[in-house]
Design an enzyme around this catalytic site. Structure first.
Site, PDB file in Angstrom:
ATOM      1  N   ARG A   1       0.855  -1.195   0.000  1.00  0.00           N
ATOM      2  CA  ARG A   1       0.000   0.000   0.000  1.00  0.00           C
ATOM      3  C   ARG A   1       0.884   1.236   0.000  1.00  0.00           C
ATOM      4  O   ARG A   1       1.706   1.411   0.898  1.00  0.00           O
ATOM      5  CB  ARG A   1      -0.915  -0.011   1.231  1.00  0.00           C
ATOM      6  CG  ARG A   1      -1.777   1.235   1.321  1.00  0.00           C
ATOM      7  CD  ARG A   1      -2.796   1.200   2.473  1.00  0.00           C
ATOM      8  NE  ARG A   1      -3.471   2.487   2.507  1.00  0.00           N
ATOM      9  CZ  ARG A   1      -3.604   3.261   3.576  1.00  0.00           C
ATOM     10  NH1 ARG A   1      -3.161   2.866   4.743  1.00  0.00           N
ATOM     11  NH2 ARG A   1      -4.194   4.425   3.496  1.00  0.00           N
TER      12      ARG A   1
ATOM     13  N   HIS B   1      -3.019  11.122   1.257  1.00  0.00           N
ATOM     14  CA  HIS B   1      -2.567  10.776   2.600  1.00  0.00           C
ATOM     15  C   HIS B   1      -1.955  12.041   3.225  1.00  0.00           C
ATOM     16  O   HIS B   1      -0.732  12.177   3.298  1.00  0.00           O
ATOM     17  CB  HIS B   1      -1.570   9.614   2.544  1.00  0.00           C
ATOM     18  CG  HIS B   1      -1.390   8.893   3.848  1.00  0.00           C
ATOM     19  ND1 HIS B   1      -1.579   7.526   3.984  1.00  0.00           N
ATOM     20  CD2 HIS B   1      -1.043   9.335   5.076  1.00  0.00           C
ATOM     21  CE1 HIS B   1      -1.337   7.172   5.249  1.00  0.00           C
ATOM     22  NE2 HIS B   1      -0.999   8.257   5.927  1.00  0.00           N
TER      23      HIS B   1
ATOM     24  N   GLU C   1      -7.825   8.415   6.396  1.00  0.00           N
ATOM     25  CA  GLU C   1      -8.145   8.958   7.708  1.00  0.00           C
ATOM     26  C   GLU C   1      -8.690  10.391   7.676  1.00  0.00           C
ATOM     27  O   GLU C   1      -8.047  11.327   8.187  1.00  0.00           O
ATOM     28  CB  GLU C   1      -6.921   8.895   8.622  1.00  0.00           C
ATOM     29  CG  GLU C   1      -6.427   7.483   8.821  1.00  0.00           C
ATOM     30  CD  GLU C   1      -5.330   7.366   9.873  1.00  0.00           C
ATOM     31  OE1 GLU C   1      -4.756   8.394  10.255  1.00  0.00           O
ATOM     32  OE2 GLU C   1      -5.069   6.242  10.310  1.00  0.00           O
TER      33      GLU C   1
ATOM     34  N   ASN D   1      -8.053   1.385   9.571  1.00  0.00           N
ATOM     35  CA  ASN D   1      -6.760   1.586  10.228  1.00  0.00           C
ATOM     36  C   ASN D   1      -6.995   1.453  11.723  1.00  0.00           C
ATOM     37  O   ASN D   1      -7.705   2.257  12.315  1.00  0.00           O
ATOM     38  CB  ASN D   1      -6.196   2.988   9.931  1.00  0.00           C
ATOM     39  CG  ASN D   1      -5.823   3.178   8.475  1.00  0.00           C
ATOM     40  OD1 ASN D   1      -5.889   2.246   7.674  1.00  0.00           O
ATOM     41  ND2 ASN D   1      -5.423   4.387   8.123  1.00  0.00           N
TER      42      ASN D   1
ATOM     43  N   TYR E   1      -5.198   0.987  15.536  1.00  0.00           N
ATOM     44  CA  TYR E   1      -3.961   1.040  16.321  1.00  0.00           C
ATOM     45  C   TYR E   1      -4.115   0.661  17.786  1.00  0.00           C
ATOM     46  O   TYR E   1      -3.235   0.047  18.368  1.00  0.00           O
ATOM     47  CB  TYR E   1      -3.328   2.436  16.220  1.00  0.00           C
ATOM     48  CG  TYR E   1      -2.598   2.619  14.907  1.00  0.00           C
ATOM     49  CD1 TYR E   1      -1.290   2.181  14.756  1.00  0.00           C
ATOM     50  CD2 TYR E   1      -3.239   3.184  13.814  1.00  0.00           C
ATOM     51  CE1 TYR E   1      -0.622   2.319  13.549  1.00  0.00           C
ATOM     52  CE2 TYR E   1      -2.580   3.328  12.594  1.00  0.00           C
ATOM     53  CZ  TYR E   1      -1.275   2.894  12.476  1.00  0.00           C
ATOM     54  OH  TYR E   1      -0.624   3.016  11.280  1.00  0.00           O
TER      55      TYR E   1
ATOM     56  N   GLU F   1      -4.053  -0.476   7.919  1.00  0.00           N
ATOM     57  CA  GLU F   1      -2.912  -0.090   8.769  1.00  0.00           C
ATOM     58  C   GLU F   1      -3.075  -0.712  10.142  1.00  0.00           C
ATOM     59  O   GLU F   1      -4.176  -0.738  10.692  1.00  0.00           O
ATOM     60  CB  GLU F   1      -2.829   1.429   8.980  1.00  0.00           C
ATOM     61  CG  GLU F   1      -2.252   2.213   7.849  1.00  0.00           C
ATOM     62  CD  GLU F   1      -2.173   3.707   8.150  1.00  0.00           C
ATOM     63  OE1 GLU F   1      -1.964   4.088   9.322  1.00  0.00           O
ATOM     64  OE2 GLU F   1      -2.346   4.485   7.201  1.00  0.00           O
TER      65      GLU F   1
HETATM   66  C1  PNW Z   1      -1.940   7.018  10.974  1.00  0.00           C
HETATM   67  N1  PNW Z   1      -3.743   9.017  16.799  1.00  0.00           N
HETATM   68  O1  PNW Z   1      -2.163   8.246  11.604  1.00  0.00           O
HETATM   69  C2  PNW Z   1      -1.483   7.436   9.595  1.00  0.00           C
HETATM   70  O2  PNW Z   1      -2.308   6.960   8.554  1.00  0.00           O
HETATM   71  C3  PNW Z   1      -0.045   7.154   9.319  1.00  0.00           C
HETATM   72  O3  PNW Z   1       0.405   8.028   8.326  1.00  0.00           O
HETATM   73  C4  PNW Z   1       0.759   7.238  10.600  1.00  0.00           C
HETATM   74  O4  PNW Z   1       2.129   7.181  10.389  1.00  0.00           O
HETATM   75  C5  PNW Z   1       0.279   6.117  11.497  1.00  0.00           C
HETATM   76  O5  PNW Z   1      -1.119   6.225  11.738  1.00  0.00           O
HETATM   77  C6  PNW Z   1       0.983   6.021  12.831  1.00  0.00           C
HETATM   78  O6  PNW Z   1       0.742   7.150  13.621  1.00  0.00           O
HETATM   79  C7  PNW Z   1      -2.546   8.356  12.907  1.00  0.00           C
HETATM   80  O7  PNW Z   1      -3.068   9.814  17.518  1.00  0.00           O
HETATM   81  C8  PNW Z   1      -1.908   9.292  13.681  1.00  0.00           C
HETATM   82  O8  PNW Z   1      -4.740   8.445  17.268  1.00  0.00           O
HETATM   83  C9  PNW Z   1      -2.296   9.492  14.965  1.00  0.00           C
HETATM   84  C10 PNW Z   1      -3.352   8.770  15.491  1.00  0.00           C
HETATM   85  C11 PNW Z   1      -4.007   7.822  14.724  1.00  0.00           C
HETATM   86  C12 PNW Z   1      -3.581   7.620  13.441  1.00  0.00           C
END
Ligand code: PNW
Length: 478
Positions: free
Chosen positions: A73, A118, A163, A305, A307, A372
């Site tokens: 990607r 992006h 996002e 995505n 996390y 992601e």
């Molecule tokens: C994503 N948060 O962004 C992005 O799509 C990427 O470019 C980035 O490098 C990756 O996550 C890791 O951070 C985020 O603070 C940035 O919750 C911050 C957050 C979530 C997603």
């Protein structure tokens, strides 16, 4: 067990890896400008060179092959293709660069998934109001059509916008991302609205003019954490969790997958807050016009995505007009969840399984790509990143359970990220790669982490399995 056709990928984004910020006719974008202002990014880091993937693409391809990925990607830099953001001015060198990337991937049997946007708006369009201006939707649509036309013969998986939540909130409410605007309680809603309009126009363009011939699929990548009430069974915490979902995942997924409009709870919360603050007049949350292309149904799959996970309780606002006051919900970390690298990243693999089940139940069982998911490191070099390796193992197991036990239609998993890269406001201080990148070295040498090696072993195992069992549709992954 994973479906035979499952996509095993890694992800990157143009501004975070390419560098070449002025190379061969590329125009400036909002991150170029933002990083060059003092005090915006950790230690004034910027993406001028980053991993230098603009010059070192072949090195990235070696990394992709070393991992044995089926998919990669990447995102296109809008200002590299269209320096002032508009289609009359095409930068052929930019077209050549992405043509080579796409052709090289396909020659190595790796399918590209391409993100059109992006975070990196051409500065020329920012100067005309950027995502706050309603005109941005048609400008984005023209750019999208240009990309479908130019690369769509070979690219079958498209993400329009990555996002929208992060672009809207971090860029226009909190001001911690480009373009650095701090207009709490108003701009983010407008930006989110124009992003949905832009996405929908591009999807309709693909659907009307390219789908029959190109046979690809188009979606937008929605970031969402998994949220749970702070105290199970506490009515206030449960209500706060519902509001939190409405203002994050629901903000973008509800219009696209459920009703064509924002979650009712989002609008009623915003309007109630306006009333409380004595503001009358029209809602701060815009409305979709009936004269424009419909938003509902404009995604061919769900791109997620994921996390981390959060506990939710009411409150957290500043008392002034802002999104947090509107949503009246605050997130807290469960102390039992370990933190990796950055403070916001609690490691909660089982949250992904729960979120996948929630998406299946709420959004009518869509095909899902996890576009992601990753684990960050800060501080001294740790090539033996055993924790990250364990994280990937645990997470992929949760995805397997979601597929097997919860029957979620998961089609692929993309690790964030292939390489250590420019981590936005954190600069190069936070590392997400499966490959380490030495940013002090002019050659930006790439070295595989232990986590990358472990992934590589698993991929090898899977490939052998496919070769030995050509007729099997399900494959075990151990
Ligand atoms: C994503 N948060 O962004 C992005 O799509 C990427 O470019 C980035 O490098 C990756 O996550 C890791 O951070 C985020 O603070 C940035 O919750 C911050 C957050 C979530 C997603």
């Amino acid at each position: 067990m994973f479906p035979r056709e499952f996509a095993w990928g890694a992800a990157t984004a143009a501004y975070q890896i390419e560098g070449g910020w002025q190379a061969d006719g590329k125009g400036p974008n909002i991150w170029d400008i933002f990083c060059h202002e003092k005090g915006r990014v950790f230690e004034e880091h910027n993406g001028d060179v980053a991993c230098n993937s603009y010059e070192l693409w072949e090195k990235d391809l070696e990394c992709i092959q070393q991992l044995g990925l089926t998919h990669y990607r990447l995102s296109l830099s809008w200002a590299r293709l269209l320096p002032d953001g508009t289609t009359p001015h095409v930068n052929q060198k930019g077209v050549q660069y992405y043509n080579k990337v796409i052709d090289d991937l396909l020659a190595c049997n790796v399918s590209p998934m391409v993100t059109l946007y992006h975070f990196d708006l051409p500065q020329a369009l920012q100067d005309q109001g950027g995502w706050k201006s309603p005109d941005i939707a048609t400008l984005f649509d023209s750019y999208a059509k240009f990309c479908f036309q130019t690369f769509g013969d070979r690219v079958k998986l498209w993400i329009t916008i990555n996002e929208p939540y992060v672009c809207a909130k971090f860029g226009h409410e909190d001001g911690i991302h480009a373009p650095g605007l701090k207009e709490p309680g108003t701009a983010a809603y407008l930006v989110g609205h124009n992003m949905l309009r832009a996405h929908a126009m591009a999807w309709h363009s693909y659907n009307s003019f390219y789908r029959t011939k190109q046979k690809g699929a188009v979606s937008l990548a929605i970031n969402s954490d998994w949220h749970e009430p702070l105290h199970a069974g506490c009515t206030e915490d449960i209500a706060a969790t519902e509001r939190y979902f409405a203002f994050t995942l629901g903000w973008f997924a509800w219009p696209v997958f459920v009703t064509g409009d924002y979650p009712e709870l989002m609008r009623s919360s915003i309007d109630a807050q306006s009333k409380k603050m004595g503001c009358s007049g029209s809602s701060r949350l815009p409305s979709f016009s009936k004269d424009e292309p419909a938003i509902l149904g404009t995604a061919d799959f769900f791109a997620l995505n994921y996390y981390t996970s959060r506990k939710v309780k009411p409150g957290g606002g500043c008392g002034k007009m802002c999104m947090v006051c509107d949503q009246d919900a605050e997130v807290v970390l469960d102390p039992s969840w370990p933190i990796c690298g950055v403070s916001w990243l609690a490691v909660v693999p089982h949250g992904l399984r729960k979120l996948l089940k929630y998406i299946k139940d709420t959004f009518n069982n869509p095909a899902v790509y996890i576009t992601e998911n990753g684990f960050s490191q800060v501080g001294p070099l740790q090539i033996e990143d055993v924790q990250r390796s364990g994280f990937y193992k645990d997470t992929i197991l949760e995805v397997a359970k979601a597929i097997q036990e919860d029957e979620v239609n998961v089609r692929g998993y993309f690790a964030w990220s292939l390489l250590d890269n420019f981590e936005w406001a954190d600069g190069f201080s936070v590392r997400f790669g499966l490959f380490h990148v030495d940013f002090a070295d002019a050659k930006r040498s790439r070295t595989i982490y232990q986590s990358g090696r472990d992934q590589q072993k698993k991929r090898c195992h899977l490939t052998c399995h496919i070769e030995k069992n050509p007729s099997k549709t399900q494959l075990s992954y151990c």
